[in-house]
Design a protein around this motif. Structure first.
Motif, PDB file in Angstrom:
ATOM      1  N   ARG A  60       0.791  -1.451   0.181  1.00 51.66           N
ATOM      2  CA  ARG A  60      -0.058  -0.058  -0.014  1.00 51.66           C
ATOM      3  C   ARG A  60       0.821   1.236  -0.137  1.00 51.66           C
ATOM      4  O   ARG A  60       0.477   2.349  -0.085  1.00 51.66           O
ATOM      5  CB  ARG A  60      -1.131  -0.072   1.070  1.00 51.66           C
ATOM      6  CG  ARG A  60      -2.029  -0.968   0.744  1.00 51.66           C
ATOM      7  CD  ARG A  60      -3.115  -1.244   1.953  1.00 51.66           C
ATOM      8  NE  ARG A  60      -2.639  -2.460   2.486  1.00 51.66           N
ATOM      9  CZ  ARG A  60      -3.427  -2.961   3.650  1.00 51.66           C
ATOM     10  NH1 ARG A  60      -4.331  -2.376   4.079  1.00 51.66           N
ATOM     11  NH2 ARG A  60      -3.105  -3.897   4.164  1.00 51.66           N
ATOM     12  N   TYR A  61       2.243   1.118   0.127  1.00 51.54           N
ATOM     13  CA  TYR A  61       3.072   2.276   0.126  1.00 51.54           C
ATOM     14  C   TYR A  61       2.845   2.765  -1.326  1.00 51.54           C
ATOM     15  O   TYR A  61       3.026   3.922  -1.832  1.00 51.54           O
ATOM     16  CB  TYR A  61       4.604   2.019   0.330  1.00 51.54           C
ATOM     17  CG  TYR A  61       5.499   2.838   0.291  1.00 51.54           C
ATOM     18  CD1 TYR A  61       5.828   3.709   1.279  1.00 51.54           C
ATOM     19  CD2 TYR A  61       6.136   2.988  -0.870  1.00 51.54           C
ATOM     20  CE1 TYR A  61       6.910   4.861   1.216  1.00 51.54           C
ATOM     21  CE2 TYR A  61       7.106   4.102  -1.081  1.00 51.54           C
ATOM     22  CZ  TYR A  61       7.384   4.847  -0.246  1.00 51.54           C
ATOM     23  OH  TYR A  61       8.552   5.777  -0.219  1.00 51.54           O
ATOM     24  N   ALA A  66      -5.781   1.119  -2.653  1.00 52.23           N
ATOM     25  CA  ALA A  66      -6.698  -0.182  -2.553  1.00 52.23           C
ATOM     26  C   ALA A  66      -7.513   0.133  -1.265  1.00 52.23           C
ATOM     27  O   ALA A  66      -8.614  -0.636  -1.359  1.00 52.23           O
ATOM     28  CB  ALA A  66      -5.762  -1.221  -2.251  1.00 52.23           C
ATOM     29  N   GLU A  67      -7.068   0.832  -0.422  1.00 53.18           N
ATOM     30  CA  GLU A  67      -8.169   0.735   0.970  1.00 53.18           C
ATOM     31  C   GLU A  67      -9.418   1.746   0.701  1.00 53.18           C
ATOM     32  O   GLU A  67     -10.183   1.730   1.322  1.00 53.18           O
ATOM     33  CB  GLU A  67      -7.219   1.418   2.074  1.00 53.18           C
ATOM     34  CG  GLU A  67      -6.978   0.492   3.315  1.00 53.18           C
ATOM     35  CD  GLU A  67      -6.001   0.693   4.090  1.00 53.18           C
ATOM     36  OE1 GLU A  67      -6.030   0.277   5.283  1.00 53.18           O
ATOM     37  OE2 GLU A  67      -4.940   1.416   3.408  1.00 53.18           O
ATOM     38  N   PHE A 154     -16.449  -4.417  -9.724  1.00 51.94           N
ATOM     39  CA  PHE A 154     -15.419  -4.823  -8.655  1.00 51.94           C
ATOM     40  C   PHE A 154     -14.900  -3.700  -7.700  1.00 51.94           C
ATOM     41  O   PHE A 154     -14.433  -2.501  -8.534  1.00 51.94           O
ATOM     42  CB  PHE A 154     -14.217  -5.607  -9.233  1.00 51.94           C
ATOM     43  CG  PHE A 154     -13.211  -5.987  -8.409  1.00 51.94           C
ATOM     44  CD1 PHE A 154     -13.275  -7.127  -7.534  1.00 51.94           C
ATOM     45  CD2 PHE A 154     -12.067  -5.204  -8.232  1.00 51.94           C
ATOM     46  CE1 PHE A 154     -12.582  -7.544  -6.452  1.00 51.94           C
ATOM     47  CE2 PHE A 154     -11.237  -5.542  -7.054  1.00 51.94           C
ATOM     48  CZ  PHE A 154     -11.634  -6.768  -6.365  1.00 51.94           C
ATOM     49  N   ASP A 155     -14.783  -3.608  -6.459  1.00 52.51           N
ATOM     50  CA  ASP A 155     -14.098  -2.599  -5.727  1.00 52.51           C
ATOM     51  C   ASP A 155     -13.237  -3.125  -4.694  1.00 52.51           C
ATOM     52  O   ASP A 155     -13.424  -4.059  -3.896  1.00 52.51           O
ATOM     53  CB  ASP A 155     -15.345  -1.832  -4.933  1.00 52.51           C
ATOM     54  CG  ASP A 155     -14.888  -0.739  -4.112  1.00 52.51           C
ATOM     55  OD1 ASP A 155     -13.621  -0.642  -3.812  1.00 52.51           O
ATOM     56  OD2 ASP A 155     -15.745   0.193  -4.129  1.00 52.51           O
ATOM     57  N   HIS A 156     -11.817  -2.621  -4.885  1.00 52.88           N
ATOM     58  CA  HIS A 156     -10.801  -3.238  -3.976  1.00 52.88           C
ATOM     59  C   HIS A 156     -11.281  -2.760  -2.365  1.00 52.88           C
ATOM     60  O   HIS A 156     -11.049  -3.567  -1.528  1.00 52.88           O
ATOM     61  CB  HIS A 156      -9.405  -2.533  -4.128  1.00 52.88           C
ATOM     62  CG  HIS A 156      -8.731  -2.888  -5.242  1.00 52.88           C
ATOM     63  ND1 HIS A 156      -8.901  -2.971  -6.728  1.00 52.88           N
ATOM     64  CD2 HIS A 156      -7.968  -4.325  -5.261  1.00 52.88           C
ATOM     65  CE1 HIS A 156      -8.207  -3.669  -7.097  1.00 52.88           C
ATOM     66  NE2 HIS A 156      -7.507  -4.423  -6.439  1.00 52.88           N
ATOM     67  N   SER A 163     -10.535  -7.670   5.039  1.00 56.68           N
ATOM     68  CA  SER A 163      -9.322  -8.365   5.396  1.00 56.68           C
ATOM     69  C   SER A 163      -8.862  -9.454   4.528  1.00 56.68           C
ATOM     70  O   SER A 163      -8.349 -10.695   4.643  1.00 56.68           O
ATOM     71  CB  SER A 163      -9.229  -9.122   6.637  1.00 56.68           C
ATOM     72  OG  SER A 163      -9.669  -8.095   7.623  1.00 56.68           O
ATOM     73  N   VAL A 164      -9.420  -9.470   3.077  1.00 56.99           N
ATOM     74  CA  VAL A 164      -8.915 -10.175   2.133  1.00 56.99           C
ATOM     75  C   VAL A 164      -7.571  -9.809   1.701  1.00 56.99           C
ATOM     76  O   VAL A 164      -7.437  -8.814   1.528  1.00 56.99           O
ATOM     77  CB  VAL A 164     -10.165 -10.310   0.872  1.00 56.99           C
ATOM     78  CG1 VAL A 164      -9.565 -11.324  -0.135  1.00 56.99           C
ATOM     79  CG2 VAL A 164     -11.227 -10.614   1.231  1.00 56.99           C
ATOM     80  N   ALA A 165      -6.973 -10.592   1.646  1.00 60.79           N
ATOM     81  CA  ALA A 165      -5.425 -10.431   1.406  1.00 60.79           C
ATOM     82  C   ALA A 165      -4.960 -10.162   0.125  1.00 60.79           C
ATOM     83  O   ALA A 165      -5.754 -10.998  -0.925  1.00 60.79           O
ATOM     84  CB  ALA A 165      -4.408 -11.325   1.584  1.00 60.79           C
TER      85      ALA A 165
END
Ligand code: HEC
Ligand code: HEC
Ligand code: HEC
Ligand code: HEC
Ligand code: HEC
Length: 208
Positions: A60-61, A66-67, A154-156, A163-165
């Protein structure tokens, strides 16, 4: 008589339109295929194995979206420069040049690797990382690897929040020298996990 005929024509036109729209929808649905294993050559030999694996940089850096958004996002060259302002070549090459310079009793030359140079050029910078007006800024044209068809929603964000990796869908990215599509991304791959995790199986949730 006249009235019925109009009625029949309207009905026929309506039917024809319905068929055309169904055909368009079906052909729109047919376009995608299975792109598992797809691994296009990228404009810079960027390695997830080195950065996410060996150097241990958090996903995520670089993929900051994604979040908070549907799209994980591809990092702009500016993020690379957080490190590559000082790292202009692999350490081994810099050390080799330092050794050579010492033996020849001269000052070491600046070592810029051809791949890192591409990052500088993308930002219109010369090898000394100075803005050069003769060099035009030219964003890196990364090749897109993963893509679901436009009719799929679809949505990250919702997956990361649940908590899906990343690896559950993208595989062992931290071992990939070059990015490749790990999963099929076909409907079955979504539905299998949704069934296991008791997430939605509603057609309308995934299809617009
Ligand atoms: C230092 C920055 C950086 C880090 C850290 C990083 N990535 Fe990436 N990622 C990139 C760049 C640049 C690309 C585009 C080039 C490529 O595909 O290799 C990319 C591409 C991707 C893609 C493919 C995008 C597409 O076109 O479909 C996925 C998936 C991905 N990264 C997942 C991850 C995961 C998972 C991690 C953590 C294990 C991670 N990345 C860590 C920079 C990074
Ligand atoms: C947190 C620091 C960091 C970030 C951010 C980072 N890198 Fe790196 N990268 C490194 C280090 C350190 C090395 C050198 C490893 C070595 O000594 O071999 C390296 C090596 C590389 C190499 C190999 C150089 C060669 O000539 O073999 C490429 C290509 C590269 N990075 C591209 C990128 C790109 C593109 C980005 C942005 C998407 C990026 N890096 C972001 C630290 C980083
Ligand atoms: C539930 C499965 C799933 C998970 C978990 C997931 N991804 Fe993705 N990822 C996808 C799919 C599907 C696409 C293609 C999306 C599209 O076509 O819009 C994608 C596309 C991408 C892309 C390229 C397009 C974009 O969205 O910007 C990147 C980069 C990426 N993922 C990185 C990550 C990272 C990093 C993580 C973890 C933080 C992650 N993904 C977690 C399924 C997943
Ligand atoms: C590895 C497991 C996994 C895979 C693979 C997966 N999902 Fe999910 N998905 C989940 C989980 C868990 C949730 C539940 C989130 C919640 O309940 O908050 C979810 C929720 C959703 C939602 C509802 C929330 C929202 O974003 O609107 C949609 C839509 C969705 N997923 C679409 C997809 C699609 C499309 C794919 C395939 C490309 C996919 N998922 C693949 C685990 C997965
Ligand atoms: C968890 C997400 C998800 C759910 C739930 C879901 N789908 Fe899909 N569906 C997808 C994805 C992703 C694709 C695109 C990839 C593919 O073609 O397999 C797709 C593709 C399709 C296609 C096109 C197939 C092709 O070969 O082109 C049809 C038709 C379809 N879905 C119907 C449905 C119906 C009907 C339901 C409800 C019973 C449903 N889907 C539920 C994710 C989902």
């Amino acid at each position: 008589m006249y009235r019925t005929r109009v009625g029949t024509i309207t009905l026929l036109v309506g039917l024809a339109l319905a068929l055309v729209s169904l055909a368009t929808r079906l052909s729109a649905l047919r376009v995608p295929g299975n792109h598992q294993g797809y691994s296009p050559t990228q404009p810079i030999a960027y390695s997830h194995r080195l950065h996410a694996g060996e150097l241990g940089i958090d996903c995520r850096y670089c993929h900051v979206g994604a979040e908070q958004s549907p799209h994980a996002g591809i990092p702009p060259a500016g993020i690379c420069m957080n490190c590559h302002t000082s790292v202009s070549a692999p350490r081994a090459d810099v050390l080799a040049e330092a050794k050579k310079a010492e033996a020849a009793n001269r000052k070491p030359e600046l070592v810029v690797s051809p791949e890192i140079r591409k990052i500088y050029r993308a930002l219109g910078l010369n090898d000394k990382r100075e803005r050069d007006p003769k060099l035009e800024r030219d964003p890196i044209a990364w090749m897109q690897v993963h893509k679901v068809p436009d009719f799929v929603r679809f949505d990250h964000r919702s997956h990361i929040t649940a908590s899906v990796a990343c690896q559950d869908c993208h595989g062992p990215v931290e071992t990939m020298e070059r990015m490749r599509q790990h999963s099929t991304l076909l409907m079955g791959s979504c539905v299998d996990c949704h069934r296991k995790k008791k997430a939605t199986l509603d057609c309308g949730a995934c299809h617009q």
